[in-house]
Design a protein around this motif. Structure first.
Motif, mmCIF file in Angstrom:
data_model
loop_
_atom_site.group_PDB
_atom_site.id
_atom_site.type_symbol
_atom_site.label_atom_id
_atom_site.label_comp_id
_atom_site.label_asym_id
_atom_site.label_seq_id
_atom_site.Cartn_x
_atom_site.Cartn_y
_atom_site.Cartn_z
ATOM 1 N N LEU A 17 6.190 -2.337 -5.574
ATOM 2 C CA LEU A 17 5.083 -1.639 -6.213
ATOM 3 C C LEU A 17 4.119 -1.222 -5.111
ATOM 4 C CD1 LEU A 17 3.066 -0.849 -8.505
ATOM 5 C CD2 LEU A 17 2.260 -3.217 -8.417
ATOM 6 N N ARG A 18 3.791 0.066 -5.067
ATOM 7 C CA ARG A 18 2.859 0.541 -4.040
ATOM 8 C C ARG A 18 1.692 1.253 -4.713
ATOM 9 N NH1 ARG A 18 6.340 2.889 1.025
ATOM 10 N NH2 ARG A 18 4.311 2.609 2.025
ATOM 11 N N ASN A 19 0.494 0.903 -4.271
ATOM 12 C CA ASN A 19 -0.708 1.593 -4.725
ATOM 13 C C ASN A 19 -1.714 1.623 -3.576
ATOM 14 O OD1 ASN A 19 -2.304 -0.851 -4.731
ATOM 15 N ND2 ASN A 19 -1.460 -1.378 -6.736
ATOM 16 N N VAL A 20 -2.808 2.324 -3.757
ATOM 17 C CA VAL A 20 -3.821 2.415 -2.707
ATOM 18 C C VAL A 20 -4.439 1.042 -2.474
ATOM 19 C CG1 VAL A 20 -6.037 3.415 -2.060
ATOM 20 C CG2 VAL A 20 -4.327 4.830 -3.205
ATOM 21 N N GLY A 21 -4.290 0.537 -1.256
ATOM 22 C CA GLY A 21 -4.913 -0.736 -0.889
ATOM 23 C C GLY A 21 -4.174 -1.977 -1.321
ATOM 24 N N GLY A 57 -0.690 -6.468 2.782
ATOM 25 C CA GLY A 57 -1.624 -5.481 3.289
ATOM 26 C C GLY A 57 -1.208 -5.021 4.672
ATOM 27 N N HIS A 58 -2.011 -4.159 5.261
ATOM 28 C CA HIS A 58 -1.666 -3.662 6.596
ATOM 29 C C HIS A 58 -2.918 -3.218 7.335
ATOM 30 C CE1 HIS A 58 -2.306 0.696 5.809
ATOM 31 N NE2 HIS A 58 -2.029 0.339 4.567
ATOM 32 N N GLY A 59 -2.799 -3.105 8.646
ATOM 33 C CA GLY A 59 -3.900 -2.663 9.480
ATOM 34 C C GLY A 59 -4.186 -1.178 9.311
ATOM 35 N N ARG A 60 -5.438 -0.803 9.571
ATOM 36 C CA ARG A 60 -5.867 0.601 9.529
ATOM 37 C C ARG A 60 -5.685 1.228 8.142
ATOM 38 N NH1 ARG A 60 -3.843 -0.913 14.249
ATOM 39 N NH2 ARG A 60 -4.836 -0.251 16.190
ATOM 40 N N CYS A 114 0.830 -1.193 0.000
ATOM 41 C CA CYS A 114 0.000 0.000 0.000
ATOM 42 C C CYS A 114 0.876 1.258 0.000
ATOM 43 C CB CYS A 114 -0.900 -0.005 1.233
ATOM 44 S SG CYS A 114 -2.091 1.359 1.290
ATOM 45 N N CYS A 115 0.297 2.363 -0.483
ATOM 46 C CA CYS A 115 1.007 3.647 -0.468
ATOM 47 C C CYS A 115 1.202 4.194 0.941
ATOM 48 C CB CYS A 115 0.222 4.685 -1.273
ATOM 49 S SG CYS A 115 0.091 4.344 -3.028
ATOM 50 N N ASP A 116 0.485 3.659 1.908
ATOM 51 C CA ASP A 116 0.494 4.192 3.271
ATOM 52 C C ASP A 116 1.918 4.414 3.779
ATOM 53 O OD1 ASP A 116 0.303 4.258 6.260
ATOM 54 O OD2 ASP A 116 -1.817 3.928 5.837
ATOM 55 N N SER A 117 2.186 5.616 4.267
ATOM 56 C CA SER A 117 3.538 5.975 4.706
ATOM 57 C C SER A 117 3.998 5.205 5.939
ATOM 58 C CB SER A 117 3.598 7.483 5.003
ATOM 59 O OG SER A 117 2.699 7.829 6.045
ATOM 60 N N ARG A 118 3.069 4.519 6.599
ATOM 61 C CA ARG A 118 3.411 3.794 7.828
ATOM 62 C C ARG A 118 3.794 2.341 7.582
ATOM 63 N NH1 ARG A 118 -2.329 4.786 10.456
ATOM 64 N NH2 ARG A 118 -2.808 4.112 8.295
ATOM 65 N N ALA A 119 3.724 1.890 6.338
ATOM 66 C CA ALA A 119 3.946 0.464 6.063
ATOM 67 C C ALA A 119 4.904 0.291 4.890
ATOM 68 C CB ALA A 119 2.609 -0.220 5.772
ATOM 69 N N ALA A 120 6.122 0.777 5.052
ATOM 70 C CA ALA A 120 7.128 0.704 3.989
ATOM 71 C C ALA A 120 7.789 -0.672 3.987
ATOM 72 C CB ALA A 120 8.178 1.787 4.182
ATOM 73 N N PHE A 143 0.528 -6.673 7.786
ATOM 74 C CA PHE A 143 1.357 -6.016 8.801
ATOM 75 C C PHE A 143 0.495 -5.155 9.701
ATOM 76 C CE2 PHE A 143 3.937 -2.217 9.973
ATOM 77 C CZ PHE A 143 4.881 -2.846 10.772
ATOM 78 N N ASP A 144 0.664 -5.327 11.009
ATOM 79 C CA ASP A 144 -0.053 -4.518 11.993
ATOM 80 C C ASP A 144 0.814 -3.326 12.376
ATOM 81 O OD1 ASP A 144 -1.216 -3.410 14.342
ATOM 82 O OD2 ASP A 144 -2.221 -5.294 14.739
ATOM 83 N N ILE A 145 0.409 -2.139 11.965
ATOM 84 C CA ILE A 145 1.206 -0.937 12.225
ATOM 85 C C ILE A 145 1.393 -0.708 13.720
ATOM 86 C CG2 ILE A 145 1.211 1.589 12.007
ATOM 87 C CD1 ILE A 145 -0.286 1.214 9.359
#
Length: 214
Positions: A65-69, A104-107, A44-50, A191-193
């Motif tokens: 590859l990162r995209n929304v969701g 994927g990741h939480g939240r 995901c693009c989320d900055s918390r799950a690199a 992954f659980d942030i």
């Protein structure tokens, strides 16, 4: 006005005096010989799950590859623009990766949007809404469950969407053929942030389990 935000320039200076200095030989080798990562991560693009941070990966180790969701669309060889499919094609056909991991990741904000059909689009184009419609059937099923809390529904769809993306990966001929020959493996992870926990999808059951850490 600076050409880049100050915090980015500060980070770059730290990178040059730290990690790049320590691994300059590897960077020069990668520049000269090219990349040959064995693993592609769809995240995901989320900055918390690199992924590079989560897997403590060095330069050239992961093709990310990162995209929304962290979604993979189904194979669609048409005249539209397919960023995710293009990256997948390059990773499999040119780099010849041996593993593809959908993480994927939480939240996840994208998953939250998919669970809320009443949410107003962020723009007239509603690009997020259209993108997340890839998992609309699962979102409708999960959101209708009255036996789960909102948090449980969110986690459930985050993990279900990973299985959706893996199923869509197999619609690409280059993926299904190589997987059938044992030259490519598909994996799922979540992954659980908040806790830093990594859950891995059991290939036989589809369940997510904590890997043994020795």
């Amino acid at each position: 006005m600076p050409h880049l935000p100050d915090h980015l320039l500060t980070g770059y200076r730290n990178f040059m005096s730290g990690r790049y200095l320590a691994e300059s030989g590897r960077y020069r080798s990668l520049a000269r010989e090219g990349q040959s990562p064995e693993t592609m991560i769809v995240a995901c693009c989320d900055s918390r799950a690199a992924p590079e941070a989560i897997f403590d990966a060095g330069p050239g180790e992961l093709f990310v590859l990162r995209n929304v969701g962290n979604l993979v669309p189904p194979y669609a060889p048409d005249d539209q623009f397919h960023s995710t499919s293009a990256a997948l094609e390059f990773a499999v056909q040119s780099l010849k990766v041996k593993n593809i991991v959908v993480m994927g990741h939480g939240r996840c904000g994208g998953i939250r949007a998919a669970l809320d059909p009443t949410a107003a689009p962020l723009s007239p184009g509603d690009f997020i809404g259209k993108w997340m419609s890839l998992i609309a059937p699962a979102a409708e099923t999960v959101s209708s469950s009255t036996f789960m809390t909102a948090t449980e529904r969110q986690t459930a769809l985050e993990r279900i969407s990973i299985r959706y993306s893996i199923a869509n990966l197999r619609t690409f001929p280059c993926v299904s053929i190589l997987e059938g020959k044992g030259r490519l493996s598909l994996h799922g992870a979540w992954f659980d942030i908040s806790t830093g926990e990594l859950w891995v999808m059991n290939k036989d059951t589809g369940d997510f389990e904590r890997p043994e850490m020795t």
